[in-house]
Design a protein around this motif. Sequence first.
Motif, mmCIF file in Angstrom:
data_model
loop_
_atom_site.group_PDB
_atom_site.id
_atom_site.type_symbol
_atom_site.label_atom_id
_atom_site.label_comp_id
_atom_site.label_asym_id
_atom_site.label_seq_id
_atom_site.Cartn_x
_atom_site.Cartn_y
_atom_site.Cartn_z
ATOM 1 N N GLY A 111 52.975 36.934 38.323
ATOM 2 C CA GLY A 111 52.425 38.286 38.874
ATOM 3 C C GLY A 111 51.600 38.301 40.148
ATOM 4 N N LEU A 112 51.281 39.421 40.860
ATOM 5 C CA LEU A 112 50.587 39.255 42.057
ATOM 6 C C LEU A 112 49.048 38.686 41.879
ATOM 7 C CD1 LEU A 112 50.322 40.045 45.024
ATOM 8 C CD2 LEU A 112 49.882 42.514 44.373
ATOM 9 N N GLY A 113 48.580 39.236 40.797
ATOM 10 C CA GLY A 113 46.907 38.631 40.589
ATOM 11 C C GLY A 113 47.102 36.982 40.345
ATOM 12 N N MET A 216 38.288 36.790 42.798
ATOM 13 C CA MET A 216 38.449 35.584 42.299
ATOM 14 C C MET A 216 37.852 35.109 41.051
ATOM 15 S SD MET A 216 41.067 34.544 44.257
ATOM 16 C CE MET A 216 41.985 34.183 45.938
ATOM 17 N N HIS A 217 36.757 35.489 41.123
ATOM 18 C CA HIS A 217 36.094 35.157 39.768
ATOM 19 C C HIS A 217 36.616 36.124 38.350
ATOM 20 C CE1 HIS A 217 33.436 33.295 42.353
ATOM 21 N NE2 HIS A 217 33.142 34.191 42.740
ATOM 22 N N THR A 218 36.786 37.306 39.038
ATOM 23 C CA THR A 218 37.534 38.283 37.781
ATOM 24 C C THR A 218 38.857 37.786 37.485
ATOM 25 O OG1 THR A 218 36.217 40.216 39.107
ATOM 26 C CG2 THR A 218 38.029 40.569 37.349
ATOM 27 N N LEU A 219 39.758 37.377 38.463
ATOM 28 C CA LEU A 219 41.125 36.902 38.049
ATOM 29 C C LEU A 219 41.010 35.480 37.269
ATOM 30 C CD1 LEU A 219 42.694 37.420 41.583
ATOM 31 C CD2 LEU A 219 43.373 38.388 39.377
ATOM 32 N N ALA A 224 41.978 32.743 32.196
ATOM 33 C CA ALA A 224 41.344 31.763 31.502
ATOM 34 C C ALA A 224 41.538 32.355 30.051
ATOM 35 C CB ALA A 224 40.106 31.306 31.644
ATOM 36 N N ALA A 225 41.421 33.672 29.901
ATOM 37 C CA ALA A 225 41.565 34.444 28.614
ATOM 38 C C ALA A 225 43.014 34.745 28.099
ATOM 39 C CB ALA A 225 40.741 35.474 28.600
ATOM 40 N N GLY A 226 43.852 34.303 29.219
ATOM 41 C CA GLY A 226 45.397 34.617 28.869
ATOM 42 C C GLY A 226 45.722 36.011 28.854
ATOM 43 N N GLU A 227 44.825 36.882 29.560
ATOM 44 C CA GLU A 227 45.098 38.293 29.505
ATOM 45 C C GLU A 227 46.365 38.694 30.515
ATOM 46 O OE1 GLU A 227 40.534 39.248 28.475
ATOM 47 O OE2 GLU A 227 41.277 39.859 30.082
ATOM 48 N N THR A 228 47.002 39.572 30.278
ATOM 49 C CA THR A 228 48.019 40.152 31.109
ATOM 50 C C THR A 228 48.210 41.938 31.239
ATOM 51 O OG1 THR A 228 49.920 39.887 29.409
ATOM 52 C CG2 THR A 228 49.717 38.249 30.906
ATOM 53 N N GLN A 235 47.987 41.487 36.865
ATOM 54 C CA GLN A 235 48.037 42.190 37.768
ATOM 55 C C GLN A 235 46.785 42.500 38.615
ATOM 56 O OE1 GLN A 235 50.653 44.334 38.619
ATOM 57 N NE2 GLN A 235 51.784 44.055 36.659
ATOM 58 N N ILE A 236 47.014 42.272 39.966
ATOM 59 C CA ILE A 236 45.749 42.772 40.646
ATOM 60 C C ILE A 236 45.016 43.869 40.506
ATOM 61 C CG2 ILE A 236 46.730 43.312 42.871
ATOM 62 C CD1 ILE A 236 43.946 41.116 42.755
ATOM 63 N N THR A 237 45.571 45.054 40.283
ATOM 64 C CA THR A 237 45.077 46.330 39.927
ATOM 65 C C THR A 237 43.910 46.123 38.915
ATOM 66 O OG1 THR A 237 47.405 47.077 40.222
ATOM 67 C CG2 THR A 237 45.826 48.485 39.279
ATOM 68 N N ASP A 238 44.269 45.718 37.744
ATOM 69 C CA ASP A 238 43.471 45.222 36.825
ATOM 70 C C ASP A 238 42.036 44.798 37.050
ATOM 71 O OD1 ASP A 238 45.283 46.513 35.151
ATOM 72 O OD2 ASP A 238 46.244 44.570 34.502
ATOM 73 N N ALA A 239 42.323 43.456 37.973
ATOM 74 C CA ALA A 239 41.052 42.890 38.422
ATOM 75 C C ALA A 239 40.372 43.803 39.192
ATOM 76 C CB ALA A 239 41.461 41.560 39.174
#
Length: 296
Positions: A111-113, A216-219, A224-228, A235-239
């Motif tokens: 994914g883009l993120g 970058m910290h958010t990503l 690390a949490a394995g969230e998608t 997704q960069i949108t979610d970050a």
Amino acid sequence: MASPIHTVVFPVAGLGTRFLPATKAVPKEMLPVVDRPLIQWAVEEAAAAGCTRFVFVTAPEKSAILQHFSPAPQYTEALTARGKTKELALLQAGLPQNAELIEVYQDQPLGLGHAIWCAKQAVGDAPFAVILPDDMVQHSQGCLSQMVEAHARVGGNLVAVENVPADQTHHYGVLDPASESEGLVAIQGLVEKPAQGQAPSTLAMIGRYIFEPEIMHTLSRTIAAGETGAGGEVQITDAMAQLIGQMPLHGLRFQGTRYDCGSRDGFLEANVAFSLAQASESGDNDLKSKLSRLLD
Ligand code: UTP
């Protein structure tokens, strides 16, 4: 004034499935619009906006992308020997001058993120730009250059936005706008690929961003949490959405026309539009009338 945005990231590790079979052996970013590959248009746009550090997030099977920016003695020697100065100048114009080129790998297209996060070390602790080379914007002032100016005014995270038809919003990251002033939309929410009829607006993000390093910290936390997110991708949108409230997030209604060169139709349109523009610029009326005849 020197641009405060020195680093630009080009995520180019995707599979390019929408444009198969063209992209089976040739990376999507190497498809040519008129006379140069998409990635070269993107690099030129970033250089015009003042960037000097070019980070390519790529994959081993896409080595042609970096090769395109490497010196090519076999051509320079042959062209010099044959006195082909025009071709030599064109070849050298494709190499960014006084620039640092950095290659990092994304092992899998998650994914883009995730692709942007792969550039974390290379980016360091400063604001940076991201260009998706398959989105081309045609305008006298490059889209990223417009964004650098806007970022100097508002700071925070910034994305280029445009209105899309209501029946197309499910292909995009869509804005929930709070307010708007002088082409800058303050964003209070974002949804990646909303279901039909669920989009908060028709204002969609296109492939140009300026990020503060906090993204970058958010990503890092997300990964690390394995969230998608949508489509099982990072997704960069979610970050970006997670940082709303902690720093400004704006959408810039850029000047110019965007072409989605990751799709067959957008790619063909871009070739016609950029050919016509080049023909007008160089006064090549013969090419202009040939193109017009084809379009009739
Ligand atoms: P796209 O979704 O448009 O490209 O991503 P894609 O995945 O290559 O193409 P399709 O959808 O299968 O046809 C936009 C940009 O992000 C990069 C792509 O290379 C493209 O430049 N990308 C996307 C990555 O680098 N890694 C990813 O995991 C996903």
